[in-house]
Write a protein that holds these residues in place. Sequence first.
Motif, PDB file in Angstrom:
ATOM      1  N   GLN A 178      51.656  37.657  37.557  1.00  0.00           N
ATOM      2  CA  GLN A 178      51.282  36.252  37.346  1.00  0.00           C
ATOM      3  C   GLN A 178      49.838  35.993  37.788  1.00  0.00           C
ATOM      4  OE1 GLN A 178      54.393  34.138  39.483  1.00  0.00           O
ATOM      5  NE2 GLN A 178      55.746  34.176  37.694  1.00  0.00           N
ATOM      6  N   LEU A 179      48.924  36.766  37.210  1.00  0.00           N
ATOM      7  CA  LEU A 179      47.517  36.668  37.574  1.00  0.00           C
ATOM      8  C   LEU A 179      46.838  35.477  36.902  1.00  0.00           C
ATOM      9  CD1 LEU A 179      46.358  40.412  37.400  1.00  0.00           C
ATOM     10  CD2 LEU A 179      47.131  39.121  39.396  1.00  0.00           C
ATOM     11  N   THR A 180      46.002  34.806  37.659  1.00  0.00           N
ATOM     12  CA  THR A 180      45.109  33.773  37.142  1.00  0.00           C
ATOM     13  C   THR A 180      43.697  34.374  37.083  1.00  0.00           C
ATOM     14  OG1 THR A 180      44.533  32.959  39.339  1.00  0.00           O
ATOM     15  CG2 THR A 180      46.519  32.025  38.304  1.00  0.00           C
ATOM     16  N   PRO A 181      42.719  33.673  36.465  1.00  0.00           N
ATOM     17  CA  PRO A 181      41.347  34.211  36.496  1.00  0.00           C
ATOM     18  C   PRO A 181      40.855  34.489  37.916  1.00  0.00           C
ATOM     19  CG  PRO A 181      41.489  32.471  34.879  1.00  0.00           C
ATOM     20  CD  PRO A 181      42.815  32.502  35.577  1.00  0.00           C
ATOM     21  N   PHE A 182      41.223  33.620  38.872  1.00  0.00           N
ATOM     22  CA  PHE A 182      40.782  33.818  40.246  1.00  0.00           C
ATOM     23  C   PHE A 182      41.457  35.034  40.885  1.00  0.00           C
ATOM     24  CE2 PHE A 182      41.317  32.945  44.857  1.00  0.00           C
ATOM     25  CZ  PHE A 182      39.987  33.035  45.220  1.00  0.00           C
ATOM     26  N   THR A 183      42.786  35.151  40.720  1.00  0.00           N
ATOM     27  CA  THR A 183      43.475  36.302  41.325  1.00  0.00           C
ATOM     28  C   THR A 183      43.128  37.606  40.605  1.00  0.00           C
ATOM     29  OG1 THR A 183      45.465  35.807  40.011  1.00  0.00           O
ATOM     30  CG2 THR A 183      45.388  34.951  42.274  1.00  0.00           C
ATOM     31  N   THR A 184      42.773  37.512  39.318  1.00  0.00           N
ATOM     32  CA  THR A 184      42.273  38.701  38.618  1.00  0.00           C
ATOM     33  C   THR A 184      41.002  39.203  39.286  1.00  0.00           C
ATOM     34  OG1 THR A 184      43.209  38.033  36.486  1.00  0.00           O
ATOM     35  CG2 THR A 184      41.382  39.602  36.434  1.00  0.00           C
ATOM     36  N   GLY A 185      40.089  38.269  39.589  1.00  0.00           N
ATOM     37  CA  GLY A 185      38.879  38.645  40.308  1.00  0.00           C
ATOM     38  C   GLY A 185      39.177  39.193  41.691  1.00  0.00           C
ATOM     39  N   LEU A 186      40.195  38.620  42.376  1.00  0.00           N
ATOM     40  CA  LEU A 186      40.556  39.103  43.714  1.00  0.00           C
ATOM     41  C   LEU A 186      41.133  40.512  43.668  1.00  0.00           C
ATOM     42  CD1 LEU A 186      42.185  36.173  45.755  1.00  0.00           C
ATOM     43  CD2 LEU A 186      40.082  37.429  46.250  1.00  0.00           C
ATOM     44  N   VAL A 187      42.011  40.765  42.692  1.00  0.00           N
ATOM     45  CA  VAL A 187      42.600  42.104  42.576  1.00  0.00           C
ATOM     46  C   VAL A 187      41.500  43.139  42.355  1.00  0.00           C
ATOM     47  CG1 VAL A 187      44.007  43.586  41.093  1.00  0.00           C
ATOM     48  CG2 VAL A 187      44.876  41.366  41.818  1.00  0.00           C
ATOM     49  N   THR A 188      40.520  42.802  41.516  1.00  0.00           N
ATOM     50  CA  THR A 188      39.428  43.733  41.246  1.00  0.00           C
ATOM     51  C   THR A 188      38.514  43.883  42.449  1.00  0.00           C
ATOM     52  OG1 THR A 188      39.464  43.103  38.915  1.00  0.00           O
ATOM     53  CG2 THR A 188      37.487  44.220  39.711  1.00  0.00           C
ATOM     54  N   SER A 189      38.118  42.757  43.036  1.00  0.00           N
ATOM     55  CA  SER A 189      37.076  42.790  44.069  1.00  0.00           C
ATOM     56  C   SER A 189      37.604  43.074  45.468  1.00  0.00           C
ATOM     57  CB  SER A 189      36.305  41.473  44.072  1.00  0.00           C
ATOM     58  OG  SER A 189      37.157  40.384  44.337  1.00  0.00           O
ATOM     59  N   SER A 190      38.917  42.959  45.695  1.00  0.00           N
ATOM     60  CA  SER A 190      39.458  43.242  47.032  1.00  0.00           C
ATOM     61  C   SER A 190      39.174  44.686  47.439  1.00  0.00           C
ATOM     62  CB  SER A 190      40.960  42.958  47.081  1.00  0.00           C
ATOM     63  OG  SER A 190      41.651  43.681  46.084  1.00  0.00           O
ATOM     64  N   LEU A 191      39.216  45.599  46.483  1.00  0.00           N
ATOM     65  CA  LEU A 191      38.862  46.988  46.790  1.00  0.00           C
ATOM     66  C   LEU A 191      37.433  47.066  47.295  1.00  0.00           C
ATOM     67  CD1 LEU A 191      39.695  50.206  44.876  1.00  0.00           C
ATOM     68  CD2 LEU A 191      37.301  49.674  45.305  1.00  0.00           C
ATOM     69  N   LEU A 199      33.527  39.653  41.893  1.00  0.00           N
ATOM     70  CA  LEU A 199      34.322  38.447  42.051  1.00  0.00           C
ATOM     71  C   LEU A 199      33.777  37.319  41.180  1.00  0.00           C
ATOM     72  CD1 LEU A 199      36.622  36.947  43.514  1.00  0.00           C
ATOM     73  CD2 LEU A 199      34.984  36.393  45.329  1.00  0.00           C
ATOM     74  N   ALA A 200      32.458  37.244  41.077  1.00  0.00           N
ATOM     75  CA  ALA A 200      31.824  36.143  40.345  1.00  0.00           C
ATOM     76  C   ALA A 200      31.783  36.377  38.842  1.00  0.00           C
ATOM     77  CB  ALA A 200      30.402  35.935  40.866  1.00  0.00           C
ATOM     78  N   PHE A 201      31.868  37.646  38.393  1.00  0.00           N
ATOM     79  CA  PHE A 201      31.639  37.922  36.978  1.00  0.00           C
ATOM     80  C   PHE A 201      32.605  37.201  36.040  1.00  0.00           C
ATOM     81  CE2 PHE A 201      31.974  40.511  33.093  1.00  0.00           C
ATOM     82  CZ  PHE A 201      30.656  40.419  32.671  1.00  0.00           C
ATOM     83  N   PRO A 202      33.934  37.185  36.303  1.00  0.00           N
ATOM     84  CA  PRO A 202      34.813  36.439  35.388  1.00  0.00           C
ATOM     85  C   PRO A 202      34.447  34.954  35.319  1.00  0.00           C
ATOM     86  CG  PRO A 202      36.107  37.880  36.815  1.00  0.00           C
ATOM     87  CD  PRO A 202      34.708  37.877  37.357  1.00  0.00           C
ATOM     88  N   ILE A 203      34.030  34.385  36.443  1.00  0.00           N
ATOM     89  CA  ILE A 203      33.623  32.984  36.464  1.00  0.00           C
ATOM     90  C   ILE A 203      32.306  32.812  35.704  1.00  0.00           C
ATOM     91  CG2 ILE A 203      33.022  31.045  37.985  1.00  0.00           C
ATOM     92  CD1 ILE A 203      34.711  32.485  40.167  1.00  0.00           C
ATOM     93  N   LEU A 204      31.382  33.755  35.907  1.00  0.00           N
ATOM     94  CA  LEU A 204      30.107  33.733  35.212  1.00  0.00           C
ATOM     95  C   LEU A 204      30.313  33.859  33.705  1.00  0.00           C
ATOM     96  CD1 LEU A 204      27.131  33.615  36.237  1.00  0.00           C
ATOM     97  CD2 LEU A 204      27.081  36.104  36.032  1.00  0.00           C
ATOM     98  N   LEU A 205      31.224  34.737  33.318  1.00  0.00           N
ATOM     99  CA  LEU A 205      31.531  34.948  31.905  1.00  0.00           C
ATOM    100  C   LEU A 205      32.065  33.668  31.272  1.00  0.00           C
ATOM    101  CD1 LEU A 205      31.389  37.455  30.038  1.00  0.00           C
ATOM    102  CD2 LEU A 205      33.804  37.837  30.515  1.00  0.00           C
ATOM    103  N   ALA A 206      32.901  32.943  32.020  1.00  0.00           N
ATOM    104  CA  ALA A 206      33.488  31.713  31.500  1.00  0.00           C
ATOM    105  C   ALA A 206      32.473  30.576  31.433  1.00  0.00           C
ATOM    106  CB  ALA A 206      34.673  31.295  32.375  1.00  0.00           C
ATOM    107  N   SER A 207      31.490  30.591  32.340  1.00  0.00           N
ATOM    108  CA  SER A 207      30.558  29.454  32.428  1.00  0.00           C
ATOM    109  C   SER A 207      29.310  29.627  31.564  1.00  0.00           C
ATOM    110  CB  SER A 207      30.155  29.212  33.881  1.00  0.00           C
ATOM    111  OG  SER A 207      29.548  30.374  34.424  1.00  0.00           O
TER     112      SER A 207
END
Length: 495
Positions: free
Chosen positions: A58-71, A424-432
């Motif tokens: 149940q990933l959202t755009p924010f949690t998608t970024g967290l899953v990627t960037s947490s590493l 972390l910022a790239f999905p948000i940057l892509l959307a904006s």
Amino acid sequence: MAKEQYLTPSRASGPNSQTPTEPFVKVIALVATLGGLLFGYDTGVISGALLFMGNELQLTPFTTGLVTSSLLLGAAFGALFSGHFAAAAGRKKIIIILAVLFAVGAMGTSLAPDVHWMIFFRLVLGVAVGGASATVPVYIAEIAPANRRGQLVTLQELMIVSGQMLAYISNAGFNAAWGGETTWRWMLAVATIPAVALWFGMMFMPDTPRWYAMKGRLAEARKVLERTRAPSDVEWEMTEIEETLAEQDNQARPRLRELKKPWLFKLFLIGVGIAVIQQTSGVNTIMYYAPTMLKAVGMSTDSALFATIANGAISVLMTFVGIWLLGKIGRRTMIKIGQFGCTASLLFIGCVSYFMPETVNGQVDVLRGYMVLLGMLMFLSFQQGALSPVTWLLLSEIFPTRLRGIFMGGAVFAMWMANFAISLAFPILLASVGLSGAFFIFAVIGLAGAVFVIKCVPETRNRSLEQIEHYLHDWLSDDVETRPLPASKRKIESH
């Protein structure tokens, strides 16, 4: 005073030795760089896994970024702590511990029941990835002969991109064979195998002669040199190590507080800059989000996964080119080629995605997607063929022996924090601002990085680690004329 001879040594052995590399050195480098293979696989596999785990977790755009960037956040702290512990416990022991963390993280992510556990085990994996990125290049640089240090340290970069390519092949292969929502678990679990191989192999490897000498274990240092050097090179290198460490005998245990010394502070900032510009190029947005970007410009899921294999293949191929170039040209020249080439490629991707239409006659413009892929391949040619290999090599060379673990950890911490922020910022940057806007921003940052490269990056080719240390002290200090050279350097001058 004729310093030029000291800065560019002409002895028959050492940095300019023509003796072949001892087979045991190659074995050590191959085993240690399994950490690089894991680094590459664990960072690359998420690009395909994200396409399948979204519904189950149940990933959202924010949690998608967290899953990627947490590493990446875990990697930053893994690099920082491993640098401190490597000085105390030894490079070898740290790599063995990291192998255990790689295995735990791989199994944990593959079995994660929800997004919270996924993020936790990605953090564990990140600690291992960051620790490997800070420790393995130092381990190889300290154990490799000076005349082969460039090629052997760059083997780490080759293993990183090979791991990423294996991840892309694994993603496409598991999708083609099984498909379905649980495919991503198998993608993540595969990394357990090389983790076990790394743990087992490092149990039989020695620590570095410089670490043994730093701990006063000179007999063990000499024994390692005798197994990893031509007989003609053992004595002079042991002398250099002993003289350099003797200069530091009166100094306290290495700590970051030594940054109060102006030349060390300048050197540390140069190391941080070299580390950060590699990430601000946006390389890992391509490595982590390539399938997502290719889908956004019109490709299907299967096509995007398959096309991403090309990214891995070109990365491996160009890393071989980078290894070859390191034996032919200087570090400064390589980093300039990489920085300017990457920046031009980012501009190309931005222009393609901005000026080419999304649809033609009501149909998705497939050509646009392949032109973006071409831009990615151009970018990776410069990144993996020049910028990345020389980045890891310079970071393993420029810091003083006594402080190398701590300073390397600090520089790689900065690298991973930059990577974390960008990913972390790239999905948000892509959307904006869209794909074009994101890559135009990376290109502007790339131009700033080019200025830094021209003004600040030193040349270290054809010098031993001890000669680099003295050269950089002289370059960054105000007291060049008053600083005496150690005995071995005075002998070089006299010739």
